[in-house]
Structure formats: C-alpha cells, structure tokens
Design a protein around this motif. Structure first.
Motif, mmCIF file in Angstrom:
data_model
loop_
_atom_site.group_PDB
_atom_site.id
_atom_site.type_symbol
_atom_site.label_atom_id
_atom_site.label_comp_id
_atom_site.label_asym_id
_atom_site.label_seq_id
_atom_site.Cartn_x
_atom_site.Cartn_y
_atom_site.Cartn_z
ATOM 1 N N VAL A 39 0.842 -1.205 0.000
ATOM 2 C CA VAL A 39 0.000 0.000 0.000
ATOM 3 C C VAL A 39 0.871 1.246 0.000
ATOM 4 O O VAL A 39 0.605 2.222 -0.730
ATOM 5 N N PHE A 40 1.930 1.239 0.798
ATOM 6 C CA PHE A 40 2.820 2.399 0.830
ATOM 7 C C PHE A 40 3.395 2.678 -0.555
ATOM 8 O O PHE A 40 3.365 3.815 -1.037
ATOM 9 N N ARG A 42 -4.100 14.261 -2.293
ATOM 10 C CA ARG A 42 -4.467 14.136 -0.877
ATOM 11 C C ARG A 42 -5.319 12.886 -0.656
ATOM 12 O O ARG A 42 -5.074 12.123 0.287
ATOM 13 N N LEU A 43 -6.305 12.679 -1.502
ATOM 14 C CA LEU A 43 -7.179 11.510 -1.369
ATOM 15 C C LEU A 43 -6.379 10.212 -1.496
ATOM 16 O O LEU A 43 -6.579 9.277 -0.719
ATOM 17 N N ARG A 44 -5.472 10.174 -2.442
ATOM 18 C CA ARG A 44 -4.642 8.973 -2.618
ATOM 19 C C ARG A 44 -3.788 8.717 -1.376
ATOM 20 O O ARG A 44 -3.662 7.589 -0.917
ATOM 21 N N TRP A 45 -3.182 9.764 -0.828
ATOM 22 C CA TRP A 45 -2.329 9.636 0.352
ATOM 23 C C TRP A 45 -3.147 9.166 1.553
ATOM 24 O O TRP A 45 -2.738 8.262 2.277
ATOM 25 N N HIS A 66 -3.038 5.529 3.736
ATOM 26 C CA HIS A 66 -2.859 5.422 5.189
ATOM 27 C C HIS A 66 -4.062 4.788 5.873
ATOM 28 O O HIS A 66 -3.897 4.070 6.863
ATOM 29 N N ALA A 67 -5.252 5.024 5.367
ATOM 30 C CA ALA A 67 -6.430 4.361 5.949
ATOM 31 C C ALA A 67 -6.353 2.852 5.710
ATOM 32 O O ALA A 67 -6.657 2.050 6.609
#
Length: 159
Positions: free
Chosen positions: A94-95, A122-125, A129-130
């Motif tokens: 995922v990272f 921002r949404l992708r980042w 993380h979620a």
C-alpha cells in the motif's frame, strides 16, 4: 520462539500507531486549504517513515514469516503469524502504490506550484494510510491471538 513472539507483539503495537494516527486525523486533514495541507505534508511528517513505519513493518513481516515457518509451532499459531505477515506485506505494498508516489510529488511542490488536482493527491495519500491502518489492526489482532494462544490461554480457556 517465545522471544520472537514477544518481539512480534511489541512491533505490532508500534506498527499500528502511525497508521491509526493518520486515520484519526483524516477528517481534519480534508478540511485544510491547499497551502496548509502542503505545509503539513512537507514538515509535520518528515522522518516518520524511515524511523517508525518502514522498520516496524519490515520487522513485523520478517518475524511473522519466521514464526509462520516454524515447525515447532501449532497450526493455529502458524496461521496467525502468516496472517500477520500478509498484513505487513500489504502495508508495504500500500505504501509503495499509494503513498510513495504522492510523497515524491509533494516534495517538489511549493504553494505557488501546487497543481490544481492536488485534492486527488491528498485523497490517494489518505486512502493509503487508511488502508494501512486497517491492515495494521489485522496484524495486531493476529499477533495478539498467536501470542495469547501460545501462552496457553485463548479467550479464558486453558490449553
């Protein structure tokens, strides 16, 4: 073997901290304007990945892979360790798929050069993380189950 299980538990507790913090702050991060979001990304999170994220996820993967391959372990312990190892591998994946490309892009931006589609970054980042937060909880639960069951106590029963 006991030491590895203890170390795995310690690492699982550490590995859940950063992703959980990101998930908990997500609603507030979506309320930030472009310049403030960029400042947070470039300054607040500097150093966390190499100091906390990567080492705990890599160690969790290695230790749980070793525990999953241990012949002396019971099948349920091996399965719990294998699940944890898969969750750590997922966190690393995922990272590299979600967060690393955004981190590389954001490092080159200034408030004046921020692209118009910065909300998609921002949404992708945040999605990355979620997802890592969910996987870190899966790993923690699997490690806890393996640790507790290896000590002979599972949900109040003595084995």
């Amino acid at each position: 073997m006991r030491f590895l299980r203890y170390l795995s538990l310690l690492i699982a507790a550490l590995a859940v901290l950063a992703p959980a913090a990101h998930a908990l702050e997500m609603p507030n991060k979506f309320a930030l304007d472009a310049a403030l979001w960029l400042a947070v990304q470039q300054h607040l999170y500097r150093g966390w990945g190499p100091l906390v994220g990567a080492p705990t996820e890599i160690m969790g993967l290695l230790i749980n892979t070793a525990l999953a391959c241990a012949r002396s372990a019971r099948r349920e312990h091996r399965r719990a360790s294998a699940l944890a190892a898969c969750a750590y591998a997922g966190m690393l994946g995922v990272f590299w798929i979600f967060n690393a490309p955004v981190n590389a892009a954001v490092a080159t931006w200034t408030p004046a050069t921020l692209p118009l589609d910065w909300p998609s970054y921002r949404l992708r980042w945040e999605t990355g993380h979620a997802s890592a937060a969910v996987l870190s909880v899966v790993a923690l639960v699997a490690v806890l189950y393996g640790y507790v069951s290896a000590r002979g106590h599972v949900f109040g029963e003595r084995r």
